[in-house]
Design a protein around this motif. Sequence first.
Motif, PDB file in Angstrom:
ATOM      1  N   LEU A 152      39.397  60.521  12.769  1.00  0.00           N
ATOM      2  CA  LEU A 152      38.975  60.398  14.164  1.00  0.00           C
ATOM      3  C   LEU A 152      37.802  59.434  14.287  1.00  0.00           C
ATOM      4  N   PRO A 153      37.681  58.755  15.427  1.00  0.00           N
ATOM      5  CA  PRO A 153      36.523  57.850  15.620  1.00  0.00           C
ATOM      6  C   PRO A 153      35.236  58.645  15.828  1.00  0.00           C
ATOM      7  N   ILE A 154      34.113  57.970  15.702  1.00  0.00           N
ATOM      8  CA  ILE A 154      32.818  58.623  15.944  1.00  0.00           C
ATOM      9  C   ILE A 154      32.570  58.636  17.450  1.00  0.00           C
ATOM     10  N   VAL A 155      32.469  59.843  17.998  1.00  0.00           N
ATOM     11  CA  VAL A 155      32.184  60.007  19.433  1.00  0.00           C
ATOM     12  C   VAL A 155      31.080  61.045  19.590  1.00  0.00           C
ATOM     13  N   HIS A 156      30.501  61.097  20.804  1.00  0.00           N
ATOM     14  CA  HIS A 156      29.419  62.047  21.070  1.00  0.00           C
ATOM     15  C   HIS A 156      29.713  62.809  22.360  1.00  0.00           C
ATOM     16  N   GLN A 157      29.168  64.001  22.414  1.00  0.00           N
ATOM     17  CA  GLN A 157      29.339  64.819  23.613  1.00  0.00           C
ATOM     18  C   GLN A 157      28.817  64.046  24.837  1.00  0.00           C
ATOM     19  N   ALA A 216      47.454  63.981  25.172  1.00  0.00           N
ATOM     20  CA  ALA A 216      46.585  62.915  25.674  1.00  0.00           C
ATOM     21  C   ALA A 216      46.313  61.913  24.561  1.00  0.00           C
ATOM     22  N   GLU A 217      46.576  60.639  24.839  1.00  0.00           N
ATOM     23  CA  GLU A 217      46.184  59.576  23.915  1.00  0.00           C
ATOM     24  C   GLU A 217      44.815  59.084  24.378  1.00  0.00           C
ATOM     25  N   ILE A 218      43.803  59.318  23.568  1.00  0.00           N
ATOM     26  CA  ILE A 218      42.412  59.042  23.948  1.00  0.00           C
ATOM     27  C   ILE A 218      41.986  57.700  23.366  1.00  0.00           C
ATOM     28  N   LEU A 219      41.396  56.857  24.205  1.00  0.00           N
ATOM     29  CA  LEU A 219      40.828  55.587  23.751  1.00  0.00           C
ATOM     30  C   LEU A 219      39.306  55.718  23.786  1.00  0.00           C
ATOM     31  N   ALA A 220      38.697  55.654  22.566  1.00  0.00           N
ATOM     32  CA  ALA A 220      37.238  55.772  22.461  1.00  0.00           C
ATOM     33  C   ALA A 220      36.751  54.769  21.428  1.00  0.00           C
ATOM     34  N   ASN A 221      35.797  53.939  21.806  1.00  0.00           N
ATOM     35  CA  ASN A 221      35.233  52.942  20.871  1.00  0.00           C
ATOM     36  C   ASN A 221      36.319  52.075  20.256  1.00  0.00           C
ATOM     37  N   GLN A 222      37.232  51.630  21.085  1.00  0.00           N
ATOM     38  CA  GLN A 222      38.320  50.736  20.655  1.00  0.00           C
ATOM     39  C   GLN A 222      39.295  51.400  19.681  1.00  0.00           C
TER      40      GLN A 222
END
Length: 711
Positions: A461-466, A230-236
């Motif tokens: 990795l980008p900063i993401v949250h649950q 999976a290529e995930i797009l999160a926060n650009q």
Amino acid sequence: MTTVILAEKPSQARSYVEAFQRSTKKQGYYIINDSLLPPDTVITFGFGHLVELAAPEAYDAKYKHWSLSNLPIFPAHYQFIVPTDKKAQFKIVKEWLSKADTIVVATDSDREGENIAWSIMNQAKINLKQKTIKRLWINSLEKDAIRSGFKALKDGWAFYPKYQEAQTRQISDWLIGMNGSPLYTLLLRQNGVRGVYSIGRVQTPTLYMVYQRDQAIKNFKPEPYFELNAEILANQQKFVAKLDPYQRFKDEAELMTFMQAKHVQKGSQDGLIKDVQKQAKKSASPRLFSLSALQTMINRRYHASAADVLKAVQALYEAKYLSYPRTDSQYITDQEFTYLRQNLARYQKLVSKEIALPQIEPQSRYVNGKKVQEHHAIIMTKTVPSQEQLAKLSKLEQQVYDLVLRTTLAMFADPYEYEETTIITQVGDANFKATGKVPTKQGWQALFDDHKADQQEAATLPIVHQGDQVQANLQTPQKETTPPVPFTEGTLITAMKTAGKTLDDEAAQAILKDVQGIGTSATRANVLEILKKRGYLVTEKNKLHVSEAGITLCKAVELEPLLTSPEMTAKWEQALQQISTEERTPDNFLNQIKKFVAKLIADVPTQLTGSAAIKQQIDHQQQAQKAAEVFLETPQATVLNKQKFYIVKPKQGEDFTLPKKWSSKALGKTAIKALVTKGETSKLKGFKSKKGKSFDAKLKLDGHKLSFDFD
């Protein structure tokens, strides 16, 4: 009362001499005056092995020519000889040993050093029971280490079992080589294969390991498989996550069934950040170097052969910059740790980058006296070279010293610290995991910034949250399984040390306490050199492969598993080591070897006669030999390449020969082709007269006679 110090070679003797107050050099020995030593002390030396096992023909002239009817060769008593070029020095050593009241064995501090010294003493035929035998046992050739060693000489007889072990190893190798080599060579010749085929207790299973790897690569059939990523797009920002738990799919149908069950499809769809974990982690610096670990690392970085690495480390030891090289230990004692700590500032000046070294208390990962038996790990000595002195070393010596220096200093640095982030993304009912690593403290890794290849970098990795909503682009790349990787000299040295177990370095170290390797730290590099010199192993871009002759030999010996088994060879090494601990006698071991040799002689002829694989390989090798002989093909003739000349086979007429050299000039393809097709060459440069004067001329062929044409 005369004291004779017996060194292994002239350079070692000179190191001893330099540690004493006064000396007088004589032919083959030194007279020493020093308050540390008794009056009338002399240092003499060998040239390595002054004494060797005699060849079979020394026992009986019939052994000069190989014959199956003469096997097995089992001497009742083993004869030793002094080679002609070493007789003069042996005579000097013998005279001094005869005069000695006390003999100090000061050869290298290992089993082979014992073998060299006791073989010389036995060959000198002196009554050793009437002599006092002492042993110098040191890890460095520095002046302080030498003087400390002479202040604390050990009982020489306590090391006698080490000599028995080394000599038993020497004799057992002789028995297998002197029986196995003629056995296989003559039987293969009966089957039409030219050449001499050498058999060795250690070299044969080592060669066979490379052969097995080559065969695994050759016979490898890649199998296609599918992955689901999976290529995930999160926060650009994009990052790639792999299916968790990871699995492969053998075909598209299996993949589609899985995707339907998990309610996902190819392409873009919604996803959810299910879990985010951050964990602070630490990584300790690499362990200190044993010889094999150093050979492996230098080969990986700089592609140097194991023999060249050993030569470089030996030179650095003799220059007094590094400790004793032939060691299997990766630990030091508190004593070495103390002097290293005291000299840290001086060592640091040799490293371009300033780095904090706050770990000044011993750590059990590196410092453990109980795990140091004969010699500690390879480290720097108290003699710290200047930048000018380092610049005078060979490039490989500089590389070896620099790596040992940085690895040893790393022991005093802080751990490498990093934060590991794991993100679990849910898409449908499937989970995808991505792991990233962010360094928080370089620690010891700052010493190795110039070797990023040694460090495995993970994605940032980008900063993401649950609970975050993300876009997931599911991809199903089709891939193929990959073949095993060819051996390099570095990885083969490791495989020899772990008795063929192919493990990464850390894992290998963990099992070494339970596994006896093939050969010893002192002999492994030489085994590889022998296999290369005999043409069984070839190196291509740092990768090792088995030659056609090597394949023939391996196909012949694989019918006799005891000859090819790393485990069996490792058990032999274990049994040999039991001789030095007096748990086993030399006769017990040699009787086992004789039984093994007798079994070979009884079984191998039948094995080879009935083997279709051998017949097929012999045909293949003969064709390869013929193809390799063809130097040139022209419409007029075929030219074969022999060792010292060319054979010209005209399409019509008789064969004739042409020289490879004419008046000191090598004749290559262009010249030979011109002679065969046109009967003459154009003007060639580089001929030399008998007086050494260079000249240019044409060559012409008149019939089969070659001559100059000065027109």
